[in-house]
Design a protein around this motif. Structure first.
Motif, PDB file in Angstrom:
ATOM      1  N   PHE A  30       0.843  -1.195   0.000  1.00 12.87           N
ATOM      2  CA  PHE A  30       0.000   0.000   0.000  1.00 12.87           C
ATOM      3  C   PHE A  30       0.876   1.242   0.000  1.00 12.87           C
ATOM      4  N   ALA A  31       0.596   2.190  -0.888  1.00  9.52           N
ATOM      5  CA  ALA A  31       1.388   3.418  -0.992  1.00  9.52           C
ATOM      6  C   ALA A  31       0.488   4.642  -0.831  1.00  9.52           C
ATOM      7  N   PHE A  32       0.989   5.627  -0.091  1.00 15.75           N
ATOM      8  CA  PHE A  32       0.258   6.879   0.123  1.00 15.75           C
ATOM      9  C   PHE A  32       1.139   8.038  -0.292  1.00 15.75           C
ATOM     10  N   GLY A  33       0.625   8.900  -1.168  1.00 15.72           N
ATOM     11  CA  GLY A  33       1.387  10.043  -1.644  1.00 15.72           C
ATOM     12  C   GLY A  33       1.437  11.171  -0.627  1.00 15.72           C
ATOM     13  N   LEU A  34       2.628  11.486  -0.148  1.00 18.50           N
ATOM     14  CA  LEU A  34       2.805  12.581   0.801  1.00 18.50           C
ATOM     15  C   LEU A  34       2.905  13.928   0.108  1.00 18.50           C
ATOM     16  N   SER A  35       3.523  13.933  -1.063  1.00 15.97           N
ATOM     17  CA  SER A  35       3.715  15.193  -1.787  1.00 15.97           C
ATOM     18  C   SER A  35       3.904  14.911  -3.270  1.00 15.97           C
ATOM     19  N   SER A  36       3.334  15.780  -4.116  1.00 15.08           N
ATOM     20  CA  SER A  36       3.547  15.718  -5.562  1.00 15.08           C
ATOM     21  C   SER A  36       3.453  17.142  -6.099  1.00 15.08           C
ATOM     22  N   LYS A  37       4.588  17.680  -6.514  1.00 18.77           N
ATOM     23  CA  LYS A  37       4.621  19.064  -6.981  1.00 18.77           C
ATOM     24  C   LYS A  37       5.358  19.173  -8.309  1.00 18.77           C
ATOM     25  N   GLY A  38       4.833  20.049  -9.161  1.00 17.91           N
ATOM     26  CA  GLY A  38       5.453  20.310 -10.447  1.00 17.91           C
ATOM     27  C   GLY A  38       6.022  21.721 -10.492  1.00 17.91           C
ATOM     28  N   LYS A  39       7.267  21.858 -10.937  1.00 14.42           N
ATOM     29  CA  LYS A  39       7.925  23.153 -11.079  1.00 14.42           C
ATOM     30  C   LYS A  39       8.065  23.463 -12.564  1.00 14.42           C
TER      31      LYS A  39
ATOM     32  N   ASN B 210      -2.479   4.320  -3.624  1.00 14.35           N
ATOM     33  CA  ASN B 210      -2.234   3.308  -4.638  1.00 14.35           C
ATOM     34  C   ASN B 210      -2.035   1.959  -3.950  1.00 14.35           C
ATOM     35  N   LEU B 211      -2.375   0.904  -4.651  1.00 16.56           N
ATOM     36  CA  LEU B 211      -2.188  -0.458  -4.163  1.00 16.56           C
ATOM     37  C   LEU B 211      -1.427  -1.237  -5.219  1.00 16.56           C
ATOM     38  N   PHE B 212      -0.248  -1.733  -4.837  1.00 13.37           N
ATOM     39  CA  PHE B 212       0.595  -2.486  -5.759  1.00 13.37           C
ATOM     40  C   PHE B 212       0.528  -3.975  -5.444  1.00 13.37           C
ATOM     41  N   LEU B 213       0.738  -4.771  -6.471  1.00 11.76           N
ATOM     42  CA  LEU B 213       0.924  -6.207  -6.319  1.00 11.76           C
ATOM     43  C   LEU B 213       2.214  -6.556  -7.038  1.00 11.76           C
TER      44      LEU B 213
ATOM     45  N   LEU C 124      -2.600  -1.336  -9.010  1.00 10.93           N
ATOM     46  CA  LEU C 124      -3.932  -1.859  -9.312  1.00 10.93           C
ATOM     47  C   LEU C 124      -5.007  -0.775  -9.357  1.00 10.93           C
ATOM     48  N   LEU C 125      -4.722   0.403  -8.828  1.00 16.01           N
ATOM     49  CA  LEU C 125      -5.737   1.446  -8.724  1.00 16.01           C
ATOM     50  C   LEU C 125      -5.593   2.490  -9.823  1.00 16.01           C
ATOM     51  N   ASN C 126      -6.738   3.011 -10.271  1.00 12.61           N
ATOM     52  CA  ASN C 126      -6.768   4.165 -11.167  1.00 12.61           C
ATOM     53  C   ASN C 126      -6.601   5.413 -10.311  1.00 12.61           C
TER      54      ASN C 126
ATOM     55  N   LYS D 179      -7.725   7.146 -17.145  1.00 16.70           N
ATOM     56  CA  LYS D 179      -7.101   6.165 -16.265  1.00 16.70           C
ATOM     57  C   LYS D 179      -5.620   6.497 -16.111  1.00 16.70           C
ATOM     58  N   VAL D 180      -5.149   6.444 -14.871  1.00 20.81           N
ATOM     59  CA  VAL D 180      -3.735   6.664 -14.574  1.00 20.81           C
ATOM     60  C   VAL D 180      -3.254   5.506 -13.710  1.00 20.81           C
ATOM     61  N   ASN D 181      -2.329   4.736 -14.237  1.00 24.04           N
ATOM     62  CA  ASN D 181      -1.811   3.571 -13.529  1.00 24.04           C
ATOM     63  C   ASN D 181      -0.289   3.606 -13.463  1.00 24.04           C
ATOM     64  N   ASP D 182       0.247   3.052 -12.385  1.00 17.33           N
ATOM     65  CA  ASP D 182       1.693   3.015 -12.184  1.00 17.33           C
ATOM     66  C   ASP D 182       2.219   1.595 -12.233  1.00 17.33           C
ATOM     67  N   ALA D 183       3.472   1.458 -12.626  1.00 23.34           N
ATOM     68  CA  ALA D 183       4.219   0.212 -12.511  1.00 23.34           C
ATOM     69  C   ALA D 183       5.656   0.589 -12.180  1.00 23.34           C
ATOM     70  N   GLN D 184       6.311  -0.211 -11.352  1.00 20.38           N
ATOM     71  CA  GLN D 184       7.655   0.161 -10.955  1.00 20.38           C
ATOM     72  C   GLN D 184       8.532  -1.067 -10.713  1.00 20.38           C
ATOM     73  N   TRP D 185       9.834  -0.866 -10.871  1.00 23.08           N
ATOM     74  CA  TRP D 185      10.790  -1.898 -10.538  1.00 23.08           C
ATOM     75  C   TRP D 185      11.892  -1.277  -9.689  1.00 23.08           C
ATOM     76  N   TYR D 186      12.560  -2.112  -8.933  1.00 19.10           N
ATOM     77  CA  TYR D 186      13.561  -1.603  -8.001  1.00 19.10           C
ATOM     78  C   TYR D 186      14.640  -2.645  -7.757  1.00 19.10           C
ATOM     79  N   VAL D 187      15.792  -2.165  -7.319  1.00 21.33           N
ATOM     80  CA  VAL D 187      16.887  -3.033  -6.917  1.00 21.33           C
ATOM     81  C   VAL D 187      17.594  -2.341  -5.756  1.00 21.33           C
ATOM     82  N   GLY D 188      17.929  -3.111  -4.734  1.00 22.06           N
ATOM     83  CA  GLY D 188      18.521  -2.479  -3.562  1.00 22.06           C
ATOM     84  C   GLY D 188      19.346  -3.433  -2.723  1.00 22.06           C
ATOM     85  N   VAL D 189      19.933  -2.865  -1.696  1.00 25.31           N
ATOM     86  CA  VAL D 189      20.772  -3.625  -0.770  1.00 25.31           C
ATOM     87  C   VAL D 189      20.374  -3.254   0.651  1.00 25.31           C
TER      88      VAL D 189
END
Length: 209
Positions: A126-135, A160-163, A185-187, A195-205
């Motif tokens: 589950f993701a919650f947007g704290l801030s989104s600003k455009g300059k 947003n809800l990711f799987l 999964l959410l619009n 419709k606005v949908n996100d997909a993401q990938w990540y790599v970390g340590v």
């Protein structure tokens, strides 16, 4: 009776702690946002990539037989730069976004030896947007306009809800390397025919405690 219950509770806590592990880490995060607008039988789609990083911690409970449950908390930072036109004026918009995410994952691990363990994981986040600003910077006179994408008149949703799923490796029970992919999964738009949908990938340590 109270002493017996207290003893059982202490044993349960000790057992849980013995089979639990905490990790703290960070990594690279890439997000692709797809926006689709439908008018009649025509659908127009735009894809916008963002890049950034994440940092956080998680808590793994070992259920035995290689199975486990992972609960975590992480912060995510994303940024992108696009060329846009506002009121007929062309310019560059740099968008920065900050999220707080709570993943709950199920994993399976397999030890290749005392110092190396492979694992795979899957589950929701589950993701919650704290801030989104455009300059927006005017290309002609360098005037700057700041837009809050979560403002009162905005159709852009915070939640947003990711799987997702991923794989990783633990080295010497000290360092964890992992990579994963999440599908939103959410619009995120409340606008009509959009419709606005996100997909993401990540790599970390991460460091294991």
């Amino acid at each position: 009776m109270k002493k017996v219950l207290m003893t059982l509770a202490l044993v349960a806590v000790a057992a849980t702690s013995a089979f639990a592990q905490i990790s703290v880490g960070a990594g690279y995060l890439a997000n692709t946002q797809k926006s689709s607008y439908t008018s009649g039988s025509t659908t127009t789609t735009n894809t916008t990539p963002s890049n950034g990083f994440y940092a956080g911690a998680d808590y793994t409970i070992d259920l035995g037989q290689g199975l486990g449950v992972v609960a975590g908390l992480k912060g995510e930072f994303l940024t992108r730069t696009t060329t846009t036109t506002i009121l007929g004026v062309s310019g560059t918009t740099k968008t920065t976004e900050l999220y707080l995410a709570v993943p709950v994952l199920f994993n399976y691990s397999y030890a290749l030896g005392n110092d190396l363990k492979l694992f795979a994981f899957a589950g929701p986040s589950f993701a919650f947007g704290l801030s989104s600003k455009g300059k927006f910077t005017n290309n002609i006179n360098d005037d700057v306009t700041i837009t809050d994408n979560y403002g009162d008149d905005s159709n852009y949703g915070r939640m947003n809800l990711f799987l997702g799923a991923g794989v990783g490796v633990d080295v010497m029970n000290t360092v964890r390397i992992k990579a994963g992919y999440d599908i939103g999964l959410l619009n995120r738009s409340s606008a009509d025919n959009t419709k606005v949908n996100d997909a993401q990938w990540y790599v970390g340590v991460a460091y294991l405690f």
